[in-house]
Design an enzyme around this catalytic site. Structure first.
Site, PDB file in Angstrom:
ATOM      1  N   SER A 221       0.659  -0.954   0.150  1.00  0.00           N
ATOM      2  CA  SER A 221       0.432  -0.068  -0.118  1.00  0.00           C
ATOM      3  C   SER A 221       0.897   1.085  -0.171  1.00  0.00           C
ATOM      4  CB  SER A 221      -1.076   0.279   1.462  1.00  0.00           C
ATOM      5  OG  SER A 221      -0.118  -0.126   2.617  1.00  0.00           O
ATOM      6  N   HIS A 242      -3.270  -3.989  -4.387  1.00  0.00           N
ATOM      7  CA  HIS A 242      -3.774  -3.259  -3.067  1.00  0.00           C
ATOM      8  C   HIS A 242      -5.244  -3.724  -3.469  1.00  0.00           C
ATOM      9  CE1 HIS A 242      -4.033   0.529  -0.648  1.00  0.00           C
ATOM     10  NE2 HIS A 242      -3.253  -0.636   0.090  1.00  0.00           N
ATOM     11  N   GLU A 254      -7.458  -1.487  -6.175  1.00  0.00           N
ATOM     12  CA  GLU A 254      -5.996  -1.403  -6.764  1.00  0.00           C
ATOM     13  C   GLU A 254      -5.984  -1.534  -7.422  1.00  0.00           C
ATOM     14  OE1 GLU A 254      -5.887   2.897  -4.134  1.00  0.00           O
ATOM     15  OE2 GLU A 254      -4.101   1.672  -3.899  1.00  0.00           O
ATOM     16  N   ASN A 292      -4.594   6.287  -0.665  1.00  0.00           N
ATOM     17  CA  ASN A 292      -4.041   7.203  -0.046  1.00  0.00           C
ATOM     18  C   ASN A 292      -3.336   8.312  -0.179  1.00  0.00           C
ATOM     19  OD1 ASN A 292      -4.235   4.622   2.104  1.00  0.00           O
ATOM     20  ND2 ASN A 292      -2.267   3.953   1.440  1.00  0.00           N
TER      21      ASN A 292
END
Length: 385
Positions: A221, A242, A254, A292
């Protein structure tokens, strides 16, 4: 939203951004996971590969402002010989696979059976895939198997699955401790700790163990997929997948294209995520990927507002839930994720991008030093009794 993320740099469209951030992630952040009498584990959004944390069940957790808050204080199967394995049973080692369409995929591997690895393995067996789960720690492997059996069994109790389907799914899970036993897997997902040398070592072993046609995926991540693949003979078959925690409940995956990842590898990873019942999006290998990259600086800004605007954590959470439509306020979300997890993610992105907004705010660093990490320690922005 355009100011929060560079759409050209990350190369995904606005519909995928909306799926990743607005409709999937924030909505799931407010959901809790039913664990019967066990301590509740709730969806963590950042660095989900870290180990599970004991959290209070929502009905037992009473939030109130933490002590010392300055504002609030002031305001008051192939036919070959089986391979032996330490966890019981056997797995047959077929010839090295060739890359095929995901619908023809029969066997996948998962490396690491912490929270994320176990969740990914559960998704795979439920999707009808023989799943070879590599874990060197025997007690952890057995605990993961029991946890998977518990959650699959709960679906029978809820009428979502019949007993025969449960037994068939669990029979597809095979625990191993030797990387050589992944030789017949057509795709392997690595889900070990977020440490670049550790992941590189895992991928070097996978490249030796797996056939040349196997796809090698990482659940990282925070690390660069290209950096993980560096030094391999065939980095073109490495891709990021991810998942978010808990993987069986969080829809988003992802799919991260590294510098040398082949198109067919990206397409196969995307299709596999769909077969597992997830909602994948594609993005480039940039720091933080999509979620993120957007969420970390946004939460950092929210924390800075606490002091700059002289607002209490509960008032800030109220402002964002009622004024911005968030299902969970930023302070409650940080307590849920873990202050330490967020600070680590912030420092990683700040080191990669050198953007001030990525650096963890002083208030978060202070909470980390004091050991007030949120729900898992009983106190963060709020206290949990």
């Amino acid at each position: 939203m355009q100011q929060l993320v560079d759409l050209d740099e990350a190369r995904f469209d606005s519909d995928e951004l909306r799926t990743a951030f607005g409709e999937e992630v924030l909505a799931e952040a407010a959901a809790t996971v039913e664990l019967d009498e066990e301590p509740a584990e709730v969806a963590q959004l950042l660095l989900p590969d870290l180990e599970e944390r004991a959290l209070l069940p929502p009905e037992r957790a009473r939030m109130r402002p933490a002590r010392g808050d300055p504002v609030r204080a002031g305001a008051a199967a192939a036919r070959t010989p089986p391979v032996k394995r330490p966890h019981g049973g056997s797995v047959r080692r077929p010839p090295a696979p060739t890359l095929r369409g995901v619908n023809g995929m029969r066997r996948v591997g998962v490396v690491g059976l912490g929270t994320m690895g176990a969740g990914i393995a559960q998704l795979a067996i439920e999707a009808g895939l023989e799943t070879i789960a590599l874990e060197s720690d025997v007690p952890r492997a057995e605990a993961a198997r029991d946890r998977i059996a518990h959650f699959v069994g709960r679906k029978v109790e809820k009428g979502q699955l019949d007993a025969a389907a449960r037994d068939e799914a669990l029979a597809r899970l095979c625990l191993v401790s030797d990387p050589a036993e992944l030789a017949g897997c057509e795709l392997v997902v690595e889900a070990v700790y977020e440490d670049l040398p550790v992941k590189r070592g895992v991928f070097a072993a996978l490249e030796q163990a797996c056939g040349r046609g196997a796809i090698l995926a990482t659940n990282t991540s925070a690390l660069s997929v290209s950096a993980i693949a560096e030094g391999l003979d065939h980095p073109e078959r490495v891709v990021g997948m991810h998942f978010f925690n808990p993987a069986p409940l969080m829809p988003l995956v992802e799919i991260v294209r590294a510098e040398r990842t082949r198109d067919d590898v990206v397409d196969s990873a995307f299709a596999l995520a769909e077969r597992l019942g997830r909602r994948p999006i594609r993005c480039a290998d940039t720091p933080g990927f999509v979620v993120n990259r957007v969420l970390i600086p946004l939460l950092n800004d929210c924390v800075r507002v606490l002091d700059e605007a002289g607002v209490a954590p509960d008032d800030l959470d109220t402002a964002m839930t009622l004024g911005a439509g968030w299902p969970l306020g930023p302070c409650a979300l940080l307590d849920l994720v873990g202050i330490d997890v967020h600070v680590h993610a912030s420092e990683t992105l700040h080191a990669a991008l050198a953007e001030d907004r990525m650096a963890p705010p002083d208030r978060l660093v202070a909470l980390l030093r004091e050991g007030k990490l949120g729900r898992k320690t009983g106190e963060g922005f709020y206290r949990y009794d």
